[in-house]
Write a protein that holds these residues in place. Structure first.
Motif, PDB file in Angstrom:
ATOM      1  N   GLY A 198       0.828  -1.208   0.000  1.00  0.00           N
ATOM      2  CA  GLY A 198       0.000   0.000   0.000  1.00  0.00           C
ATOM      3  C   GLY A 198       0.861   1.256   0.000  1.00  0.00           C
ATOM      4  N   ALA A 199       1.926   1.240   0.804  1.00  0.00           N
ATOM      5  CA  ALA A 199       2.836   2.394   0.834  1.00  0.00           C
ATOM      6  C   ALA A 199       3.528   2.559  -0.510  1.00  0.00           C
ATOM      7  CB  ALA A 199       3.861   2.211   1.951  1.00  0.00           C
ATOM      8  N   PHE A 200       3.906   1.456  -1.140  1.00  0.00           N
ATOM      9  CA  PHE A 200       4.555   1.522  -2.456  1.00  0.00           C
ATOM     10  C   PHE A 200       3.600   2.092  -3.502  1.00  0.00           C
ATOM     11  CE2 PHE A 200       5.865  -0.470  -6.484  1.00  0.00           C
ATOM     12  CZ  PHE A 200       7.165   0.017  -6.554  1.00  0.00           C
ATOM     13  N   ALA A 201       2.352   1.650  -3.482  1.00  0.00           N
ATOM     14  CA  ALA A 201       1.371   2.154  -4.451  1.00  0.00           C
ATOM     15  C   ALA A 201       1.073   3.640  -4.215  1.00  0.00           C
ATOM     16  CB  ALA A 201       0.072   1.346  -4.351  1.00  0.00           C
ATOM     17  N   PHE A 202       1.117   4.082  -2.970  1.00  0.00           N
ATOM     18  CA  PHE A 202       0.857   5.490  -2.665  1.00  0.00           C
ATOM     19  C   PHE A 202       2.049   6.384  -3.047  1.00  0.00           C
ATOM     20  CE2 PHE A 202       0.999   9.050   0.375  1.00  0.00           C
ATOM     21  CZ  PHE A 202      -0.194   9.658   0.045  1.00  0.00           C
ATOM     22  N   LEU A 203       3.268   5.908  -2.814  1.00  0.00           N
ATOM     23  CA  LEU A 203       4.462   6.723  -3.066  1.00  0.00           C
ATOM     24  C   LEU A 203       4.960   6.651  -4.499  1.00  0.00           C
ATOM     25  CD1 LEU A 203       6.456   5.991   0.193  1.00  0.00           C
ATOM     26  CD2 LEU A 203       5.152   8.043  -0.364  1.00  0.00           C
ATOM     27  N   MET A 204       4.581   5.653  -5.256  1.00  0.00           N
ATOM     28  CA  MET A 204       5.086   5.471  -6.619  1.00  0.00           C
ATOM     29  C   MET A 204       4.756   6.651  -7.529  1.00  0.00           C
ATOM     30  SD  MET A 204       6.954   3.424  -8.070  1.00  0.00           S
ATOM     31  CE  MET A 204       7.577   3.193  -9.688  1.00  0.00           C
ATOM     32  N   PRO A 205       3.559   7.208  -7.541  1.00  0.00           N
ATOM     33  CA  PRO A 205       3.300   8.359  -8.416  1.00  0.00           C
ATOM     34  C   PRO A 205       4.164   9.571  -8.067  1.00  0.00           C
ATOM     35  CG  PRO A 205       1.241   7.427  -7.652  1.00  0.00           C
ATOM     36  CD  PRO A 205       2.331   6.725  -6.931  1.00  0.00           C
ATOM     37  N   MET A 206       4.593   9.697  -6.852  1.00  0.00           N
ATOM     38  CA  MET A 206       5.439  10.818  -6.468  1.00  0.00           C
ATOM     39  C   MET A 206       6.869  10.654  -6.971  1.00  0.00           C
ATOM     40  SD  MET A 206       4.264  11.365  -2.572  1.00  0.00           S
ATOM     41  CE  MET A 206       2.553  11.376  -2.121  1.00  0.00           C
ATOM     42  N   LEU A 207       7.276   9.418  -7.211  1.00  0.00           N
ATOM     43  CA  LEU A 207       8.645   9.151  -7.642  1.00  0.00           C
ATOM     44  C   LEU A 207       8.817   9.165  -9.157  1.00  0.00           C
ATOM     45  CD1 LEU A 207       9.474   6.252  -5.165  1.00  0.00           C
ATOM     46  CD2 LEU A 207      10.142   8.645  -4.969  1.00  0.00           C
ATOM     47  N   VAL A 208       7.742   9.024  -9.909  1.00  0.00           N
ATOM     48  CA  VAL A 208       7.815   8.940 -11.365  1.00  0.00           C
ATOM     49  C   VAL A 208       7.586  10.332 -11.965  1.00  0.00           C
ATOM     50  CG1 VAL A 208       6.729   7.911 -13.396  1.00  0.00           C
ATOM     51  CG2 VAL A 208       7.033   6.558 -11.337  1.00  0.00           C
ATOM     52  N   ASP A 209       8.405  10.680 -12.963  1.00  0.00           N
ATOM     53  CA  ASP A 209       8.260  11.951 -13.672  1.00  0.00           C
ATOM     54  C   ASP A 209       7.079  11.840 -14.629  1.00  0.00           C
ATOM     55  OD1 ASP A 209       8.740  14.477 -14.589  1.00  0.00           O
ATOM     56  OD2 ASP A 209      10.314  13.861 -15.991  1.00  0.00           O
ATOM     57  N   THR A 210       6.140  12.776 -14.579  1.00  0.00           N
ATOM     58  CA  THR A 210       4.922  12.694 -15.393  1.00  0.00           C
ATOM     59  C   THR A 210       5.217  12.890 -16.874  1.00  0.00           C
ATOM     60  OG1 THR A 210       4.494  15.030 -14.966  1.00  0.00           O
ATOM     61  CG2 THR A 210       3.402  13.433 -13.537  1.00  0.00           C
ATOM     62  N   GLU A 211       6.191  13.705 -17.211  1.00  0.00           N
ATOM     63  CA  GLU A 211       6.540  13.904 -18.628  1.00  0.00           C
ATOM     64  C   GLU A 211       7.080  12.614 -19.228  1.00  0.00           C
ATOM     65  OE1 GLU A 211       9.248  17.131 -18.948  1.00  0.00           O
ATOM     66  OE2 GLU A 211       7.899  18.548 -17.959  1.00  0.00           O
ATOM     67  N   GLU A 212       7.916  11.971 -18.494  1.00  0.00           N
ATOM     68  CA  GLU A 212       8.495  10.709 -18.972  1.00  0.00           C
ATOM     69  C   GLU A 212       7.414   9.646 -19.123  1.00  0.00           C
ATOM     70  OE1 GLU A 212      11.968   7.928 -17.341  1.00  0.00           O
ATOM     71  OE2 GLU A 212      12.371  10.076 -17.153  1.00  0.00           O
ATOM     72  N   LEU A 213       6.459   9.631 -18.205  1.00  0.00           N
ATOM     73  CA  LEU A 213       5.356   8.676 -18.248  1.00  0.00           C
ATOM     74  C   LEU A 213       4.484   8.926 -19.482  1.00  0.00           C
ATOM     75  CD1 LEU A 213       4.005   6.359 -16.684  1.00  0.00           C
ATOM     76  CD2 LEU A 213       2.624   8.058 -15.514  1.00  0.00           C
ATOM     77  N   GLN A 214       4.208  10.175 -19.805  1.00  0.00           N
ATOM     78  CA  GLN A 214       3.416  10.503 -20.991  1.00  0.00           C
ATOM     79  C   GLN A 214       4.156  10.111 -22.256  1.00  0.00           C
ATOM     80  OE1 GLN A 214       2.557  14.659 -20.603  1.00  0.00           O
ATOM     81  NE2 GLN A 214       0.884  14.332 -19.126  1.00  0.00           N
ATOM     82  N   LYS A 215       5.473  10.320 -22.288  1.00  0.00           N
ATOM     83  CA  LYS A 215       6.286   9.962 -23.457  1.00  0.00           C
ATOM     84  C   LYS A 215       6.253   8.451 -23.679  1.00  0.00           C
ATOM     85  CE  LYS A 215      10.956  10.488 -25.197  1.00  0.00           C
ATOM     86  NZ  LYS A 215      12.318  10.913 -24.886  1.00  0.00           N
ATOM     87  N   ALA A 216       6.364   7.701 -22.582  1.00  0.00           N
ATOM     88  CA  ALA A 216       6.354   6.234 -22.688  1.00  0.00           C
ATOM     89  C   ALA A 216       4.988   5.743 -23.152  1.00  0.00           C
ATOM     90  CB  ALA A 216       6.708   5.608 -21.347  1.00  0.00           C
ATOM     91  N   SER A 217       3.910   6.380 -22.677  1.00  0.00           N
ATOM     92  CA  SER A 217       2.581   5.948 -23.103  1.00  0.00           C
ATOM     93  C   SER A 217       2.336   6.249 -24.578  1.00  0.00           C
ATOM     94  CB  SER A 217       1.506   6.588 -22.232  1.00  0.00           C
ATOM     95  OG  SER A 217       1.479   7.973 -22.432  1.00  0.00           O
ATOM     96  N   LYS A 218       2.870   7.382 -25.089  1.00  0.00           N
ATOM     97  CA  LYS A 218       2.744   7.695 -26.515  1.00  0.00           C
ATOM     98  C   LYS A 218       3.502   6.690 -27.365  1.00  0.00           C
ATOM     99  CE  LYS A 218       1.918  12.627 -26.095  1.00  0.00           C
ATOM    100  NZ  LYS A 218       2.442  13.979 -26.314  1.00  0.00           N
TER     101      LYS A 218
END
Length: 191
Positions: A141-161
């Motif tokens: 639960g702690a990992f699922a809560f903290l994971m979005p804070m550790l990932v860069d949103t721009e990089e995540l959008q690039k990977a999804s594209k």
């Protein structure tokens, strides 16, 4: 007809247990326990059941015998019975413990203790955190809560594209293989 009856009576007396003694006793247990059935075990062999009023009857040959009572809810002491070889029907009963104290006649046996199979907890709510399963759930639960804070949103959008361009997850291994080939081609090209 008289001969037949005489032979029948002789057969009954001949088949009777000569030398055996009848041991009568009573278990002082709650009626609810007696209704479930209490086995009376002599020398490790099942012999009979106690009645619903707690009484039991056992025929024993001359010699030394150990009577045990199979009860789930209570601890009932074993009894050692010495049946006389000389006098039919005469016996002495003792508790089968270190003291060998005599059991009064008629035999009445009380349970020594109630048996508890389950550990009773004191209700401390912090004991919940000592369970490995709860610790694993809290960690995930702690990992699922903290994971979005550790990932860069721009990089995540690039990977999804990139995934959408390759056919998404539907592409499966073919999309993965194409991505690996493109990465190898990019490494081979001089910069």
């Amino acid at each position: 007809m008289l001969r037949f009856l005489l032979l029948l009576v002789l057969a009954v007396f001949a088949s009777a247990d000569v030398g055996n003694s009848l041991i009568e006793g009573r278990l002082l247990l709650p009626p609810k326990v007696l209704k479930k059935g209490v086995r009376v075990v002599v020398d490790g062999r099942h012999t009979s059941y106690a009645r619903q009023n707690g009484t039991f009857l056992v025929w024993l040959e001359p010699g030394v015998h150990v009577i045990d009572f199979a009860v789930r809810e209570f601890s009932v002491p074993q009894i050692r019975v010495d049946v006389s070889r000389k006098t039919q029907g005469k016996y002495r009963a003792f508790f089968n413990d270190a003291f060998r104290s005599a059991v009064p006649d008629p035999i009445e046996i009380e349970p020594t203790a109630a048996i508890g199979y389950f550990e009773i907890h004191d209700g401390d709510w912090t004991q919940m955190f000592r369970s490995p399963m709860v610790l694993m759930m809290l960690g995930l639960g702690a990992f699922a809560f903290l994971m979005p804070m550790l990932v860069d949103t721009e990089e995540l959008q690039k990977a999804s594209k990139e995934m959408q361009a390759q056919g998404g997850l539907a592409g499966g291994f073919s999309g993965l293989q194409a991505a690996v080939e493109r990465a190898q081609q990019q490494q081979q090209q001089p910069q």
